[in-house]
Scaffold this motif. Structure first.
Motif, PDB file in Angstrom:
ATOM      1  N   ASN A 197      -8.781  24.763  11.163  1.00 48.53           N
ATOM      2  CA  ASN A 197      -7.628  24.745  12.070  1.00 48.53           C
ATOM      3  C   ASN A 197      -6.285  24.591  11.353  1.00 48.53           C
ATOM      4  O   ASN A 197      -5.249  24.422  11.993  1.00 48.53           O
ATOM      5  N   ASN A 198      -6.288  24.639   9.997  1.00 48.10           N
ATOM      6  CA  ASN A 198      -5.009  24.631   9.268  1.00 48.10           C
ATOM      7  C   ASN A 198      -5.217  25.235   7.886  1.00 48.10           C
ATOM      8  O   ASN A 198      -6.346  25.332   7.387  1.00 48.10           O
TER       9      ASN A 198
ATOM     10  N   ASP B  74       9.142   9.746   7.267  1.00 48.04           N
ATOM     11  CA  ASP B  74       7.942   9.724   8.098  1.00 48.04           C
ATOM     12  C   ASP B  74       7.556  11.181   8.315  1.00 48.04           C
ATOM     13  O   ASP B  74       8.175  11.891   9.105  1.00 48.04           O
ATOM     14  N   LEU B  75       6.545  11.638   7.558  1.00 49.53           N
ATOM     15  CA  LEU B  75       6.153  13.048   7.592  1.00 49.53           C
ATOM     16  C   LEU B  75       5.052  13.232   8.630  1.00 49.53           C
ATOM     17  O   LEU B  75       3.947  12.712   8.478  1.00 49.53           O
ATOM     18  N   MET B  76       5.365  13.976   9.681  1.00 48.67           N
ATOM     19  CA  MET B  76       4.425  14.182  10.793  1.00 48.67           C
ATOM     20  C   MET B  76       3.893  15.607  10.723  1.00 48.67           C
ATOM     21  O   MET B  76       4.608  16.566  11.027  1.00 48.67           O
ATOM     22  N   LEU B  77       2.650  15.733  10.307  1.00 47.98           N
ATOM     23  CA  LEU B  77       2.039  17.039  10.101  1.00 47.98           C
ATOM     24  C   LEU B  77       1.139  17.380  11.277  1.00 47.98           C
ATOM     25  O   LEU B  77       0.112  16.741  11.497  1.00 47.98           O
ATOM     26  N   GLU B  78       1.535  18.355  12.039  1.00 42.48           N
ATOM     27  CA  GLU B  78       0.726  18.793  13.178  1.00 42.48           C
ATOM     28  C   GLU B  78       1.188  20.166  13.621  1.00 42.48           C
ATOM     29  O   GLU B  78       2.323  20.587  13.368  1.00 42.48           O
ATOM     30  N   GLU B  79       0.286  20.879  14.264  1.00 40.55           N
ATOM     31  CA  GLU B  79       0.610  22.237  14.705  1.00 40.55           C
ATOM     32  C   GLU B  79       1.435  22.208  15.985  1.00 40.55           C
ATOM     33  O   GLU B  79       2.143  23.171  16.296  1.00 40.55           O
ATOM     34  N   ARG B  80       1.350  21.099  16.727  1.00 43.88           N
ATOM     35  CA  ARG B  80       2.126  20.998  17.966  1.00 43.88           C
ATOM     36  C   ARG B  80       3.620  20.967  17.652  1.00 43.88           C
ATOM     37  O   ARG B  80       4.055  20.318  16.706  1.00 43.88           O
ATOM     38  N   VAL B  81       4.412  21.675  18.439  1.00 49.54           N
ATOM     39  CA  VAL B  81       5.858  21.701  18.251  1.00 49.54           C
ATOM     40  C   VAL B  81       6.460  20.479  18.937  1.00 49.54           C
ATOM     41  O   VAL B  81       6.415  20.355  20.159  1.00 49.54           O
TER      42      VAL B  81
END
Length: 304
Positions: free
Chosen positions: A220-221, A123-130
């Motif tokens: 934003n990325n 389950d690959l969760m791509l986000e800038e939030r840590v």
């Protein structure tokens, strides 16, 4: 429903006798009888017809026995897989990383991981939030800075630099800048300085924006930045690892780059023995080692 009572019920139903079940469970007959009576009271039903020759399940008892048989079978199956999985990697692994690194570096390399471990579910969760690893929002994180959360095992994978890239088509149309001041005739594509990103990349963008840049595209990325560059819109600020998968990109102003950005892999201490985590960690480490080796070989051939 009390699992301990269900376990005792299952043993009694399977044996057809309080005494035999007690022997299997290492409990006295009276202790087994008390647990069965308590279970019957909690369900408000009779589970056994008591005869001189033993116990016979009632209709309600048969229904419950079917359920406990299914539960026991699944538990035994799980236990067998745990015992037999010393060399097997399977199950879900939740991985979090930035959108840029996940889409541009990690995802293209996952076929090799799945080929080795076909029963792995990522389950690959791509986000800038840590995400909070100790709170199990994810199992493994790859981040562009050392994690500050406690109780994490962390490994430094590599360092990257943010550099300037463009396509040959764009440079043929707009010209190739020879110095920073030449940006006054070019479009800059970069991450928005207000978006979550590595500090080194933000510093480079701020440095560039000190010059008279007439047009910009901010995203934003880094995945979006790359798409803008590949569409020949301008010169983009991108991580240097992209050059391996996008060899046609041309580096602009080779003397300009950000400071080093460390890339860390981290996971909770409690997952130290997880085979899924170990398999993913070792895979990423091997890919990084191979990537570094190719970088050194390319640099050496360029110096000849």
């Amino acid at each position: 429903m009390d699992w301990d009572k269900l376990r005792i019920f299952h043993a009694v139903a399977d044996a057809g006798s309080l005494t035999h079940a007690g022997d299997t469970l290492h409990l006295s007959q009276s202790a087994v009888s008390r647990q069965i009576r308590s279970l019957e009271e909690s369900l408000s039903v009779t589970l056994f017809h008591r005869h001189a020759r033993g116990l016979i399940l009632t209709e309600q008892g048969e229904l419950l026995f079917d359920a406990t048989k299914s539960m026991v079978k699944r538990l035994e199956s799980a236990a067998a897989r745990i015992r037999d999985s010393e060399d097997e990697v399977f199950g879900e692994l939740r991985v979090t990383t930035t959108t840029g690194f996940g889409t541009l570096w990690l995802a293209p390399r996952l076929p090799a991981l799945y080929a080795k471990y076909p029963n792995l579910k990522i389950d690959l969760m791509l986000e800038e939030r840590v995400l909070d690893l100790p709170m199990r929002e994810a199992d493994v994180a790859i981040r562009m800075k050392e994690p500050s959360q406690a109780d994490l095992i962390r490994r430094r994978l590599m360092n990257i630099n943010m550099r300037l890239y463009a396509t040959p088509k764009y440079l043929a149309q707009a010209g190739t800048p020879q110095r920073m001041e030449d940006f006054n005739t070019h479009r800059l594509i970069c991450q928005n300085t207000n978006a979550a990103q590595v500090a080194a990349g933000a510093s480079l963008v701020q440095q560039l924006m000190m010059h008279d840049i007439p047009s910009m595209l901010t995203v934003n990325n880094y995945f979006g930045v790359l798409q803008g560059v590949l569409s020949h819109l301008g010169i983009g600020v991108l991580p240097d690892y992209l050059t391996e998968d996008f060899p046609d990109l041309v580096r602009v102003l080779p003397e300009v780059e950000s400071g080093e950005v460390p890339v860390f892999l981290a996971y909770p201490e409690e997952l130290r023995q997880s085979k899924r985590v170990a398999a993913f960690r070792d895979f990423v480490t091997e890919e990084i080692f191979a990537y570094r080796k190719r970088q050194r070989e390319t640099a050496s051939s360029g110096d000849e």
